[in-house]
Design an enzyme around this catalytic site. Sequence first.
Site, PDB file in Angstrom:
ATOM      1  N   CYS A   2       0.860  -1.181   0.000  1.00 14.51           N
ATOM      2  CA  CYS A   2       0.000   0.000   0.000  1.00 14.51           C
ATOM      3  C   CYS A   2       0.897   1.232   0.000  1.00 14.51           C
ATOM      4  CB  CYS A   2      -0.872   0.027   1.245  1.00 14.51           C
ATOM      5  SG  CYS A   2      -1.822  -1.479   1.470  1.00 14.51           S
ATOM      6  N   ARG A  27       1.270   1.488  -5.984  1.00  9.38           N
ATOM      7  CA  ARG A  27       1.471   0.514  -4.910  1.00  9.38           C
ATOM      8  C   ARG A  27       0.199  -0.239  -4.534  1.00  9.38           C
ATOM      9  NH1 ARG A  27       6.214   1.227  -2.374  1.00  9.38           N
ATOM     10  NH2 ARG A  27       5.476   0.135  -0.538  1.00  9.38           N
ATOM     11  N   TRP A  75      -3.864  -1.882  -1.338  1.00  9.57           N
ATOM     12  CA  TRP A  75      -3.939  -3.153  -2.067  1.00  9.57           C
ATOM     13  C   TRP A  75      -4.342  -4.163  -0.993  1.00  9.57           C
ATOM     14  CZ3 TRP A  75      -1.662  -8.047  -2.012  1.00  9.57           C
ATOM     15  CH2 TRP A  75      -1.842  -8.804  -3.183  1.00  9.57           C
ATOM     16  N   ASN A 101       0.872   0.093   6.068  1.00 12.37           N
ATOM     17  CA  ASN A 101       1.275  -0.756   4.942  1.00 12.37           C
ATOM     18  C   ASN A 101       2.012  -1.938   5.536  1.00 12.37           C
ATOM     19  OD1 ASN A 101       2.314  -1.839   2.539  1.00 12.37           O
ATOM     20  ND2 ASN A 101       4.087  -0.462   2.596  1.00 12.37           N
ATOM     21  N   GLY A 102       1.558  -3.162   5.227  1.00 10.97           N
ATOM     22  CA  GLY A 102       2.212  -4.350   5.771  1.00 10.97           C
ATOM     23  C   GLY A 102       1.165  -5.332   6.257  1.00 10.97           C
ATOM     24  N   GLU A 484       9.662 -13.393 -20.421  1.00  8.10           N
ATOM     25  CA  GLU A 484       9.331 -12.015 -20.089  1.00  8.10           C
ATOM     26  C   GLU A 484       8.285 -11.447 -21.056  1.00  8.10           C
ATOM     27  OE1 GLU A 484       9.648 -10.211 -17.651  1.00  8.10           O
ATOM     28  OE2 GLU A 484       9.397  -8.159 -18.359  1.00  8.10           O
ATOM     29  N   LYS A 488       4.692 -10.012 -19.781  1.00  4.23           N
ATOM     30  CA  LYS A 488       4.214  -8.642 -20.062  1.00  4.23           C
ATOM     31  C   LYS A 488       2.841  -8.684 -20.692  1.00  4.23           C
ATOM     32  CE  LYS A 488       6.130  -6.601 -18.108  1.00  4.23           C
ATOM     33  NZ  LYS A 488       7.324  -6.902 -17.352  1.00  4.23           N
ATOM     34  N   GLU A 491       0.120  -9.730 -18.071  1.00  4.00           N
ATOM     35  CA  GLU A 491      -0.229  -8.853 -16.951  1.00  4.00           C
ATOM     36  C   GLU A 491      -0.959  -7.582 -17.370  1.00  4.00           C
ATOM     37  OE1 GLU A 491       4.268  -7.176 -15.939  1.00  4.00           O
ATOM     38  OE2 GLU A 491       2.857  -7.408 -14.311  1.00  4.00           O
ATOM     39  N   HIS A 507       7.549 -31.591 -26.189  1.00  2.96           N
ATOM     40  CA  HIS A 507       7.329 -32.484 -25.034  1.00  2.96           C
ATOM     41  C   HIS A 507       5.968 -32.252 -24.387  1.00  2.96           C
ATOM     42  CE1 HIS A 507      11.364 -34.065 -25.359  1.00  2.96           C
ATOM     43  NE2 HIS A 507      11.787 -32.818 -25.502  1.00  2.96           N
ATOM     44  N   LYS A 603       2.534  -2.940  -7.526  1.00  3.58           N
ATOM     45  CA  LYS A 603       3.914  -2.824  -7.990  1.00  3.58           C
ATOM     46  C   LYS A 603       4.901  -3.630  -7.138  1.00  3.58           C
ATOM     47  CE  LYS A 603       7.209  -0.864 -10.469  1.00  3.58           C
ATOM     48  NZ  LYS A 603       7.401  -1.532 -11.766  1.00  3.58           N
TER      49      LYS A 603
HETATM   50  O1  M6R Z   1      10.502  -5.080  -7.253  1.00  6.39           O
HETATM   51  P1  M6R Z   1      10.886  -6.439  -7.726  1.00  6.39           P
HETATM   52  O2  M6R Z   1      11.815  -6.383  -8.892  1.00  6.39           O
HETATM   53  O3  M6R Z   1      11.400  -7.318  -6.655  1.00  6.39           O
HETATM   54  O4  M6R Z   1       9.531  -7.076  -8.248  1.00  6.39           O
HETATM   55  C1  M6R Z   1       9.474  -8.392  -8.695  1.00  6.39           C
HETATM   56  C2  M6R Z   1       8.157  -8.674  -9.368  1.00  6.39           C
HETATM   57  O5  M6R Z   1       7.103  -8.491  -8.482  1.00  6.39           O
HETATM   58  C3  M6R Z   1       7.927  -7.780 -10.594  1.00  6.39           C
HETATM   59  O6  M6R Z   1       8.974  -7.874 -11.502  1.00  6.39           O
HETATM   60  C4  M6R Z   1       6.610  -8.143 -11.289  1.00  6.39           C
HETATM   61  O7  M6R Z   1       6.719  -9.428 -11.843  1.00  6.39           O
HETATM   62  C5  M6R Z   1       6.251  -7.114 -12.345  1.00  6.39           C
HETATM   63  N1  M6R Z   1       4.868  -6.757 -12.229  1.00  6.39           N
HETATM   64  C6  M6R Z   1       6.458  -7.593 -13.722  1.00  6.39           C
HETATM   65  O8  M6R Z   1       6.118  -6.636 -14.680  1.00  6.39           O
END
Ligand code: M6R
Length: 608
Positions: A2, A27, A75, A101-102, A484, A488, A491, A507, A603
Amino acid sequence: MCGIIGYTGHRPAVPIVIEGLKRLEYRGYDSSGVAFIQNRSLLSIRAEGKLEMLEQKLAKSDPYLATTGMGHTRWATHGAPNEQNAHPHQDQTGRLALVHNGIIENYQSLKQDLKQEGVIFQSETDTEVLVQLISHLMKRDELGLPEAISRTLQQVEGAYALAVISADHPDELWAARNSSPLLLGVGTGENFVASDIPAFLASTREVVFLDDHELVCIRPDSWRVYSGHTLEPVDKAPQHVDWDVQSAQKSGHKHFMIKEILEQPGVIRDCLAGRVDRDRGRVVLKELETLAVPARLHIVACGTSFHAGLWAKYILEQWSGLAVQVDIASEFRYRDPIVLPEDLVIVISQSGETADTLAGLRIAREKGVPVLGICNVLGSAVARESDLVLYTQAGPEISVASTKAMCSQMVLLVLLALYWGQESGRLKSASLSRALQEMEGLPERLEKALPALRETAGFLAQTYSAARSFFYLGRGSNYPLALEGALKLKEISYIHAEGYAAGEMKHGPIALIDANLPTFALITENDLLPKLRSNLQEVQARGGPVIGLTSSALDVGAEDRWEIPRAWGVLDAFFMLPALQLFAYEMAVYLGKDVDQPRNLAKSVTVE
Ligand code: M6R
């Protein structure tokens, strides 16, 4: 997970808090709220949904003149994302408000105890326990606010960054942290606390990084840090950060994501700056001067950062000759990994606060293995807890989908591979010079290439927008990029996508291939090309269309060919990666999705 912002000063607090929340919305964005003190009364306004819902509510009232206030963007972890569970939470008297936050792990038992004492709860959150307990201790034990906060924090288990205001102390805000980020922004006649620097960057660049179990009190003209346990003052000095305000704003772009993709040439430049000795053709990593070449490397990370680590395995093994193991942090932390004191654990994290990555870091340290943190956020938990830190210097990344952070991590990992190759004498100086020359030429080449890449990405996204699923295939170091590319697309466009090692398709996954399942093939001209071609023919023989993202001039027989600039060996990844990001971006825009704040995500993932 958050976002928190607190303000006390000489200006109206509410607009400042709202502006801060806008910078923190990445966040969490399922609900938000503000609390402030006006005429010795505490007012709190909260709304379900995005921040604009809160703004609409606030707009219906007269402007608020309070000069102390705080806000939160959520969040959800405990309790549905509705107004009742939105922060700030208040105590029974309505004189105290708190944002958090936590996660408070023992909140159930604390709540039970408080209920027995007659406290009535209003929400399903773990957070409310904090404010009710502080209030209860103030009343029952006749404690002052700081004493009650301190006593409360000694009873809670878990992670927190929190801020508290009290109607009885209108010019004061108290905040504390343990394992969740919280910074103090020092202004002139005003002070801030926030989860991240961009929240107050428009007002100050003087930052105090708080440590775990510290408590801070801000007033308009002063601030003071205390030990959360003893309330003894702690000496702290502000540090100047040179992020500019622009870097935390969209600057004319429709989304942060496209701004951040297009920033990548500059990111590569900044990341290389001061780390390459051109005259001697050598990599200079001052941070590593005290570290001998390790025996083995263990890379631990999550999501996109994990993909950067997996990509680096190929070059680290090839150039430095070191054995490299790459783990998803949530797996690493729960097995009994064999890591030895002569090894090095590298944790990679943009935010520096991902819970699983941090847990991996702590396990490594417990085992007596040195940890090198690669992270972007200054003063983050990864940066503080690692033995050595390399900052990626990518500037704030606001879009939930990580783009420029991965690019900057890859630059650093290239430098590391070259550095250990150079230090161990394995890498010939001609290869080293060539690689460095190529790296230094990348920013300009990428800058030129990006407009055309974006145009083709837009065209292909429209062409394939009806597809409900995609494969991304690559071999060698293109395999992590395939992962990756698929991540992308998933998400931000919510289209199912699977990244696969091309040779592994036969396989099992090949059973899924039909005319409606396009395959994105990542093609580099190397020894593996004939093998990749065969894999693509296997896809095409089953009616699957192929989009060939290629740095090779050779014809690979793809239905759609997307040629990108060629770079030295694996370095064409620095063109491939933005192409994949742009395809996902253009697809999400075309489908009308919420690019910067995709559903269900946040994030930084500070929970397990
Ligand atoms: O802040 P971090 O690099 O540790 O975050 C890791 C993942 O949560 C982050 O890369 C996540 O997969 C992204 N949303 C990908 O776009």
